[in-house]
Write a protein that holds these residues in place. Structure first.
Motif, PDB file in Angstrom:
ATOM      1  N   GLY A 296       1.008  -1.180   0.090  1.00 11.83           N
ATOM      2  CA  GLY A 296       0.044   0.473   0.060  1.00 11.83           C
ATOM      3  C   GLY A 296       0.718   1.304  -0.258  1.00 11.83           C
ATOM      4  O   GLY A 296       0.602   2.433   0.164  1.00 11.83           O
ATOM      5  N   LEU A 297       2.031   1.421   0.529  1.00 12.71           N
ATOM      6  CA  LEU A 297       3.365   2.237  -0.358  1.00 12.71           C
ATOM      7  C   LEU A 297       3.301   2.623  -1.199  1.00 12.71           C
ATOM      8  O   LEU A 297       4.191   1.981  -1.605  1.00 12.71           O
ATOM      9  N   VAL A 298       2.686   3.885  -1.504  1.00 15.59           N
ATOM     10  CA  VAL A 298       3.640   3.917  -2.864  1.00 15.59           C
ATOM     11  C   VAL A 298       5.024   5.441  -2.541  1.00 15.59           C
ATOM     12  O   VAL A 298       5.196   6.390  -2.400  1.00 15.59           O
ATOM     13  N   ALA A 299       5.751   4.808  -2.829  1.00 13.53           N
ATOM     14  CA  ALA A 299       7.803   5.212  -2.979  1.00 13.53           C
ATOM     15  C   ALA A 299       7.886   5.891  -4.154  1.00 13.53           C
ATOM     16  O   ALA A 299       8.678   6.772  -3.315  1.00 13.53           O
ATOM     17  N   ILE A 300       7.386   6.032  -4.998  1.00 16.60           N
ATOM     18  CA  ILE A 300       7.719   6.572  -6.600  1.00 16.60           C
ATOM     19  C   ILE A 300       5.927   7.339  -6.673  1.00 16.60           C
ATOM     20  O   ILE A 300       5.784   5.831  -7.411  1.00 16.60           O
ATOM     21  N   ASP A 301       5.846   8.578  -6.730  1.00 19.50           N
ATOM     22  CA  ASP A 301       4.173   8.617  -7.562  1.00 19.50           C
ATOM     23  C   ASP A 301       4.308   9.471  -8.767  1.00 19.50           C
ATOM     24  O   ASP A 301       4.824  10.590  -8.628  1.00 19.50           O
ATOM     25  N   ARG A 302       4.150   8.744  -9.817  1.00 23.68           N
ATOM     26  CA  ARG A 302       4.027   9.033 -11.283  1.00 23.68           C
ATOM     27  C   ARG A 302       5.605  10.523 -11.964  1.00 23.68           C
ATOM     28  O   ARG A 302       5.102  11.602 -11.929  1.00 23.68           O
ATOM     29  N   VAL A 303       6.887   9.924 -11.530  1.00 26.63           N
ATOM     30  CA  VAL A 303       7.677  10.942 -11.103  1.00 26.63           C
ATOM     31  C   VAL A 303       7.843  11.127 -12.664  1.00 26.63           C
ATOM     32  O   VAL A 303       8.419  10.065 -13.567  1.00 26.63           O
ATOM     33  N   SER A 304       8.223  12.101 -13.329  1.00 30.78           N
ATOM     34  CA  SER A 304       8.852  11.870 -14.783  1.00 30.78           C
ATOM     35  C   SER A 304       9.885  13.295 -14.991  1.00 30.78           C
ATOM     36  O   SER A 304       9.234  14.147 -14.404  1.00 30.78           O
ATOM     37  N   PHE A 305      10.984  12.578 -16.310  1.00 32.83           N
ATOM     38  CA  PHE A 305      11.953  14.308 -15.686  1.00 32.83           C
ATOM     39  C   PHE A 305      12.985  13.268 -17.117  1.00 32.83           C
ATOM     40  O   PHE A 305      12.921  12.436 -17.268  1.00 32.83           O
ATOM     41  N   ALA A 306      13.902  14.791 -17.502  1.00 42.19           N
ATOM     42  CA  ALA A 306      14.583  14.131 -18.886  1.00 42.19           C
ATOM     43  C   ALA A 306      15.575  14.487 -18.465  1.00 42.19           C
ATOM     44  O   ALA A 306      16.393  15.388 -17.790  1.00 42.19           O
ATOM     45  N   VAL A 307      17.251  13.830 -18.225  1.00 41.92           N
ATOM     46  CA  VAL A 307      18.434  14.413 -18.461  1.00 41.92           C
ATOM     47  C   VAL A 307      19.613  14.195 -19.996  1.00 41.92           C
ATOM     48  O   VAL A 307      18.732  13.748 -20.424  1.00 41.92           O
ATOM     49  N   GLN A 308      19.644  15.496 -19.575  1.00 39.58           N
ATOM     50  CA  GLN A 308      20.330  15.909 -21.197  1.00 39.58           C
ATOM     51  C   GLN A 308      21.258  15.511 -20.990  1.00 39.58           C
ATOM     52  O   GLN A 308      22.144  14.963 -20.484  1.00 39.58           O
ATOM     53  N   GLN A 309      21.900  14.784 -22.623  1.00 40.55           N
ATOM     54  CA  GLN A 309      23.196  14.553 -22.672  1.00 40.55           C
ATOM     55  C   GLN A 309      24.084  15.233 -21.842  1.00 40.55           C
ATOM     56  O   GLN A 309      24.968  16.567 -22.525  1.00 40.55           O
ATOM     57  N   GLY A 310      25.881  14.513 -21.053  1.00 41.27           N
ATOM     58  CA  GLY A 310      26.742  15.413 -20.918  1.00 41.27           C
ATOM     59  C   GLY A 310      26.119  16.686 -20.031  1.00 41.27           C
ATOM     60  O   GLY A 310      27.332  16.909 -19.289  1.00 41.27           O
ATOM     61  N   GLU A 311      25.276  16.388 -19.254  1.00 43.70           N
ATOM     62  CA  GLU A 311      24.791  17.132 -17.873  1.00 43.70           C
ATOM     63  C   GLU A 311      25.345  15.802 -16.427  1.00 43.70           C
ATOM     64  O   GLU A 311      24.957  15.470 -16.454  1.00 43.70           O
ATOM     65  N   ILE A 312      25.642  17.112 -16.155  1.00 44.86           N
ATOM     66  CA  ILE A 312      25.596  16.737 -13.836  1.00 44.86           C
ATOM     67  C   ILE A 312      23.875  17.351 -14.313  1.00 44.86           C
ATOM     68  O   ILE A 312      24.153  18.471 -13.114  1.00 44.86           O
ATOM     69  N   PHE A 313      23.356  16.161 -13.557  1.00 46.34           N
ATOM     70  CA  PHE A 313      22.229  16.102 -12.659  1.00 46.34           C
ATOM     71  C   PHE A 313      21.885  15.939 -11.141  1.00 46.34           C
ATOM     72  O   PHE A 313      22.395  14.367 -11.249  1.00 46.34           O
ATOM     73  N   GLY A 314      21.382  16.816 -10.595  1.00 48.19           N
ATOM     74  CA  GLY A 314      21.193  16.376  -9.091  1.00 48.19           C
ATOM     75  C   GLY A 314      19.679  15.339  -8.832  1.00 48.19           C
ATOM     76  O   GLY A 314      18.404  16.440  -9.650  1.00 48.19           O
ATOM     77  N   LEU A 315      19.519  15.016  -7.919  1.00 49.19           N
ATOM     78  CA  LEU A 315      18.078  14.729  -7.377  1.00 49.19           C
ATOM     79  C   LEU A 315      18.766  14.584  -5.934  1.00 49.19           C
ATOM     80  O   LEU A 315      19.733  13.849  -5.561  1.00 49.19           O
ATOM     81  N   ILE A 316      17.608  15.613  -4.934  1.00 47.48           N
ATOM     82  CA  ILE A 316      18.231  15.665  -3.957  1.00 47.48           C
ATOM     83  C   ILE A 316      16.436  14.646  -3.338  1.00 47.48           C
ATOM     84  O   ILE A 316      15.523  15.443  -3.586  1.00 47.48           O
ATOM     85  N   GLY A 317      16.591  15.112  -2.200  1.00 46.74           N
ATOM     86  CA  GLY A 317      15.336  14.888  -1.564  1.00 46.74           C
ATOM     87  C   GLY A 317      15.476  14.830   0.227  1.00 46.74           C
ATOM     88  O   GLY A 317      16.128  14.218   0.385  1.00 46.74           O
ATOM     89  N   PRO A 318      14.623  14.591   0.934  1.00 42.66           N
ATOM     90  CA  PRO A 318      14.733  14.463   2.400  1.00 42.66           C
ATOM     91  C   PRO A 318      15.152  12.834   2.548  1.00 42.66           C
ATOM     92  O   PRO A 318      14.360  11.805   1.629  1.00 42.66           O
ATOM     93  N   ASN A 319      15.485  12.185   3.502  1.00 46.49           N
ATOM     94  CA  ASN A 319      15.516  10.677   3.392  1.00 46.49           C
ATOM     95  C   ASN A 319      14.201  10.148   3.565  1.00 46.49           C
ATOM     96  O   ASN A 319      12.939  10.249   4.263  1.00 46.49           O
ATOM     97  N   GLY A 320      13.802   9.293   2.781  1.00 46.49           N
ATOM     98  CA  GLY A 320      12.949   8.256   2.671  1.00 46.49           C
ATOM     99  C   GLY A 320      11.772   9.142   1.230  1.00 46.49           C
ATOM    100  O   GLY A 320      11.175   8.568   1.129  1.00 46.49           O
ATOM    101  N   ALA A 321      11.965   9.525   0.519  1.00 45.12           N
ATOM    102  CA  ALA A 321      11.911  10.604  -0.574  1.00 45.12           C
ATOM    103  C   ALA A 321      11.472   9.765  -1.742  1.00 45.12           C
ATOM    104  O   ALA A 321      10.506  10.217  -2.545  1.00 45.12           O
ATOM    105  N   GLY A 322      12.375   8.683  -1.585  1.00 44.54           N
ATOM    106  CA  GLY A 322      12.371   7.719  -3.103  1.00 44.54           C
ATOM    107  C   GLY A 322      13.334   8.685  -4.366  1.00 44.54           C
ATOM    108  O   GLY A 322      13.566   7.283  -4.902  1.00 44.54           O
ATOM    109  N   LYS A 323      14.270   8.741  -3.784  1.00 43.01           N
ATOM    110  CA  LYS A 323      15.917   8.830  -4.724  1.00 43.01           C
ATOM    111  C   LYS A 323      16.506   7.759  -5.029  1.00 43.01           C
ATOM    112  O   LYS A 323      16.416   7.430  -6.887  1.00 43.01           O
TER     113      LYS A 323
END
Length: 254
Positions: free
Chosen positions: A19-46
């Motif tokens: 019953g736990l939704v750990a990731i909820d309809r997440v969408s994004f795109a990373v461009q070629q050559g990019e340094i892309f960060g993913l942040i958030g609180p503990n338990g955010a789903g990273k």
């Protein structure tokens, strides 16, 4: 962002554990050559999202593409062979093997002989090439002088560098780093930030990283996505993310 620049595309990814939704309809795109960060609180789903991208978990719904190839249903070894490599939040080295052996083992994914043949001395030419390339990667991360040292004898920062070298042995086009600065002192973090830029430029990589050290993320990343309770609450350049009220409330604080 146009379609051709979308080197990694995360499209409406959802992951449920009962019953736990750990990731909820997440969408994004990373461009070629990019340094892309993913942040958030503990338990955010990273880390859950990292595990989905690398095939350790299947999404409950949604799709993933890398370099215009659908990777949603691929197994971890297939994803690694397609050009995606990662490190882990908890370092996972072969502690009783040397630094050189740790990197060489990862290189076997791209050899015809494979690990079994390599261990038993078959396809010697290929084996020599494997160890030569492994040594080059140790030189790249500054560990060539410790090539014959056991991994469990390394200081923490050097273990992080060795783990990155092992990931690079997979010849990735996309490198995922899970909290690479964890446990490092300020000087080590500054060196790591510069090192990540260097390997991005020298190896023509695209890099996606999870990191809790906010100054490092803000100074290193081209763009940042912020998760909270499995939902994407911000996606922008560092300055805009830093001043986003929803991000301040959920993660950064005043």
């Amino acid at each position: 962002m146009n379609e051709l620049s979308e080197f990694l595309k995360v499209n409406e990814i959802t992951r449920r554990f009962g019953g736990l939704v750990a990731i909820d309809r997440v969408s994004f795109a990373v461009q070629q050559g990019e340094i892309f960060g993913l942040i958030g609180p503990n338990g955010a789903g990273k880390t859950t999202l990292f595990n989905i991208i690398t095939g350790l978990l299947e999404p409950s719904s949604g799709s993933l593409s890398h370099d215009r190839q659908d990777i949603t249903k691929l197994r971890p070894h297939q994803i690694a062979a397609s050009g995606i490599a990662r490190t882990f939040q908890n370092i996972r080295l072969f502690c009783n093997l040397s630094a050189l052996e740790n990197v060489a083992i990862a290189r076997h994914v791209h050899t015809q002989a494979g690990v079994f043949s390599g261990v038993f001395g078959i396809a010697r030419g290929e084996e020599v090439d494997t160890y030569d390339r492994a040594m080059e990667l140790l030189e790249l991360v500054g560990l060539a002088d410790k090539a014959d040292h056991q991994a469990n004898s390394f200081a923490y920062g050097d273990q992080r560098r060795l783990e990155i070298a092992r990931a690079l042995a997979l010849k990735p086009k996309l490198l995922l780093l899970d909290e690479p600065a964890a446990g490092m002192n300020p000087n080590e973090k500054a060196e790591l930030s510069e090192f990540i830029r260097q390997i991005r430029d020298r190896l023509n990589l695209t890099i996606l990283l999870i990191e809790h050290h906010v100054p490092l993320v803000m100074g290193l990343c081209d763009r940042i996505a912020v998760l909270n309770f499995g939902q994407l609450i911000a996606l922008d350049a560092p300055e805009q993310v830093k001043n986003n009220p929803a991000v301040i409330e959920a993660y950064l604080g005043e």
